[in-house]
Design a protein around this motif. Sequence first.
Motif, PDB file in Angstrom:
ATOM      1  N   THR A 135       0.186  -1.559   0.446  1.00 10.30           N
ATOM      2  CA  THR A 135       0.128   0.155  -0.098  1.00 10.30           C
ATOM      3  C   THR A 135       0.546   1.325  -0.044  1.00 10.30           C
ATOM      4  O   THR A 135       0.136   2.076  -0.518  1.00 10.30           O
ATOM      5  CB  THR A 135      -1.486   0.253   0.922  1.00 10.30           C
ATOM      6  OG1 THR A 135      -0.129  -0.287   2.598  1.00 10.30           O
ATOM      7  CG2 THR A 135      -1.676  -1.524   1.571  1.00 10.30           C
ATOM      8  N   HIS A 138       1.833   2.074  -3.532  1.00 13.22           N
ATOM      9  CA  HIS A 138       1.196   2.560  -3.889  1.00 13.22           C
ATOM     10  C   HIS A 138       0.662   3.753  -4.112  1.00 13.22           C
ATOM     11  O   HIS A 138       0.206   4.384  -5.624  1.00 13.22           O
ATOM     12  CB  HIS A 138      -0.536   1.291  -3.831  1.00 13.22           C
ATOM     13  CG  HIS A 138      -1.307   1.367  -4.924  1.00 13.22           C
ATOM     14  ND1 HIS A 138      -2.477   2.192  -4.487  1.00 13.22           N
ATOM     15  CD2 HIS A 138      -1.737   1.321  -6.055  1.00 13.22           C
ATOM     16  CE1 HIS A 138      -3.155   2.642  -5.243  1.00 13.22           C
ATOM     17  NE2 HIS A 138      -2.628   2.473  -6.178  1.00 13.22           N
ATOM     18  N   TRP A 261      -1.954  -2.655  -7.474  1.00 17.73           N
ATOM     19  CA  TRP A 261      -3.052  -2.078  -6.317  1.00 17.73           C
ATOM     20  C   TRP A 261      -3.883  -3.832  -6.714  1.00 17.73           C
ATOM     21  O   TRP A 261      -4.808  -4.273  -5.505  1.00 17.73           O
ATOM     22  CB  TRP A 261      -4.236  -1.657  -7.310  1.00 17.73           C
ATOM     23  CG  TRP A 261      -5.737  -1.790  -6.675  1.00 17.73           C
ATOM     24  CD1 TRP A 261      -6.567  -2.128  -7.805  1.00 17.73           C
ATOM     25  CD2 TRP A 261      -6.453  -2.269  -6.214  1.00 17.73           C
ATOM     26  NE1 TRP A 261      -8.197  -2.242  -7.170  1.00 17.73           N
ATOM     27  CE2 TRP A 261      -7.672  -2.249  -5.698  1.00 17.73           C
ATOM     28  CE3 TRP A 261      -5.870  -1.469  -4.348  1.00 17.73           C
ATOM     29  CZ2 TRP A 261      -8.728  -2.016  -4.950  1.00 17.73           C
ATOM     30  CZ3 TRP A 261      -6.912  -1.488  -3.739  1.00 17.73           C
ATOM     31  CH2 TRP A 261      -7.810  -2.147  -3.595  1.00 17.73           C
ATOM     32  N   ASP A 265      -4.682  -5.986  -3.611  1.00 16.59           N
ATOM     33  CA  ASP A 265      -6.532  -6.548  -3.527  1.00 16.59           C
ATOM     34  C   ASP A 265      -6.563  -7.990  -3.153  1.00 16.59           C
ATOM     35  O   ASP A 265      -7.735  -8.501  -2.468  1.00 16.59           O
ATOM     36  CB  ASP A 265      -7.542  -6.300  -4.821  1.00 16.59           C
ATOM     37  CG  ASP A 265      -8.822  -6.500  -4.858  1.00 16.59           C
ATOM     38  OD1 ASP A 265      -9.793  -6.206  -3.600  1.00 16.59           O
ATOM     39  OD2 ASP A 265      -9.134  -6.586  -5.324  1.00 16.59           O
ATOM     40  N   LEU A 286      -9.650   0.329  -1.055  1.00 15.28           N
ATOM     41  CA  LEU A 286      -7.810   1.173  -1.450  1.00 15.28           C
ATOM     42  C   LEU A 286      -7.942   1.563   0.593  1.00 15.28           C
ATOM     43  O   LEU A 286      -7.311   0.988   1.221  1.00 15.28           O
ATOM     44  CB  LEU A 286      -7.563   1.854  -2.123  1.00 15.28           C
ATOM     45  CG  LEU A 286      -6.514   2.767  -2.141  1.00 15.28           C
ATOM     46  CD1 LEU A 286      -5.233   2.005  -2.189  1.00 15.28           C
ATOM     47  CD2 LEU A 286      -6.214   3.599  -3.000  1.00 15.28           C
ATOM     48  N   ARG A 290      -5.342   0.385   3.396  1.00 13.59           N
ATOM     49  CA  ARG A 290      -4.738   0.639   3.818  1.00 13.59           C
ATOM     50  C   ARG A 290      -4.698   1.278   5.818  1.00 13.59           C
ATOM     51  O   ARG A 290      -3.612   1.411   5.951  1.00 13.59           O
ATOM     52  CB  ARG A 290      -4.510   2.841   3.007  1.00 13.59           C
ATOM     53  CG  ARG A 290      -4.422   2.446   1.748  1.00 13.59           C
ATOM     54  CD  ARG A 290      -4.248   4.451   0.851  1.00 13.59           C
ATOM     55  NE  ARG A 290      -3.730   4.000   0.015  1.00 13.59           N
ATOM     56  CZ  ARG A 290      -3.504   5.555  -0.444  1.00 13.59           C
ATOM     57  NH1 ARG A 290      -3.813   6.582   0.042  1.00 13.59           N
ATOM     58  NH2 ARG A 290      -3.052   5.528  -1.932  1.00 13.59           N
TER      59      ARG A 290
END
Length: 412
Positions: A135, A138, A261, A265, A286, A290
């Motif tokens: 995360t 990302h 991502w 997921d 998302l 996080r």
Amino acid sequence: MNYYAGLDWGESHHDLAVVDADGQLISHIRVTDDASGLTQLLAALTAVKRRRRSIPVGIETSRGLMVAGLRKAGQPVVVLNPTQVANYRSRLAPQRKKSDRGDARLLAHILRVDGDAHRPAPTSSPQASALREATRAHRQGNHTAGLLARRLRSVLRDYYPAAATAWAHLPGGLTRPEARLILTAAPTPTRAIRLTTRRLETLLASAGRTRLITAEATRLHELFHARALRQPPEVEDAMGRHAAALLTQLDATIASAHTLWTHIDTLAEQHPQTPIYRSFPGMGPLLAARLLAELGDDPHRFPTPRNLHAFCAATPITWASGTSHKVSHRRKANPILAETGHLWAFATLTRSPGARALYDRRRAAGDHHPAALRRLYARLLGSLHYCLRTGSNYDEDRAFTASAEPETEHGT
């Protein structure tokens, strides 16, 4: 006898210092940043005390192979804030000085003197740790994409203003798929003029647009053919190549973020706590990933909701001295949790009657929009703490009420 250790880390070597309860230096060694260095470090701790796992090790970073090795070996690791460590230097000597050996001893002294104020790093599962790395990568990729888009816009304004403003009114701007595809096909005004309406429709469809394709193609065609100032052909071509290079970087960054991502997921769906996070109003995939990644899955990390509030910067800081009394929000906090909390609280306003009522009540009491959202964030965190402790999903009537605390405790 209690012992305390400090580890000053570096790229090629680390310094370990161990002090006793009286502050006397018991051991000091320098080890390399590899497997043999970890073995030497653990052996040095064992030589000081047979039960080495009772010796906390202070360090200024939570990352790195040496930290991972220590935690895998069961050694308690206490992560110290570098700013706090710098403020401790003047306690040992009036003249500020710095050395690897001295820094290792300083870290050990911090644990000896104020060890109760610093807790060991949480014991999150490898799955939660992997989710945190993914995360964060990302989020960094999204920020890099935004930076590249702003650099691209700056270049376009100097020779291609029509492209700089063509998608400015749309969400995403130059990061939109149709914007990147059209600019790749026509990186200069000269090439944009050659684009017909039919060609623009084809590009828009290839980028994934499904609605109002003809109207959008007509708008872009008129914009690209409007009269505008132009650079000399040679300069325009050079600047077009610059824009094309930025577009290549932007495409690669966005593609990498999308790949991350997909991995996020997958990791989140496999974690047992994900259904609890996703049961909250306004908590998208998302945001849930996080928040889970930053909080970890250690059930004993936050004994009370107040501990969770402080860690997530949802409670204020009070400065009271004499006649001076000031309450302000926490600025020095985890930026990911602060950003996630703002987005989460804002998203609940249209999805939770209780959240909306609390927000409206705080606005009526005089709170500004950010302050009201922070109050709401604190209440939601209390609900999350309740649900994680009980293993139950969010319920508007039960979890929200069970986490309620007097609002005066959260400040302004």
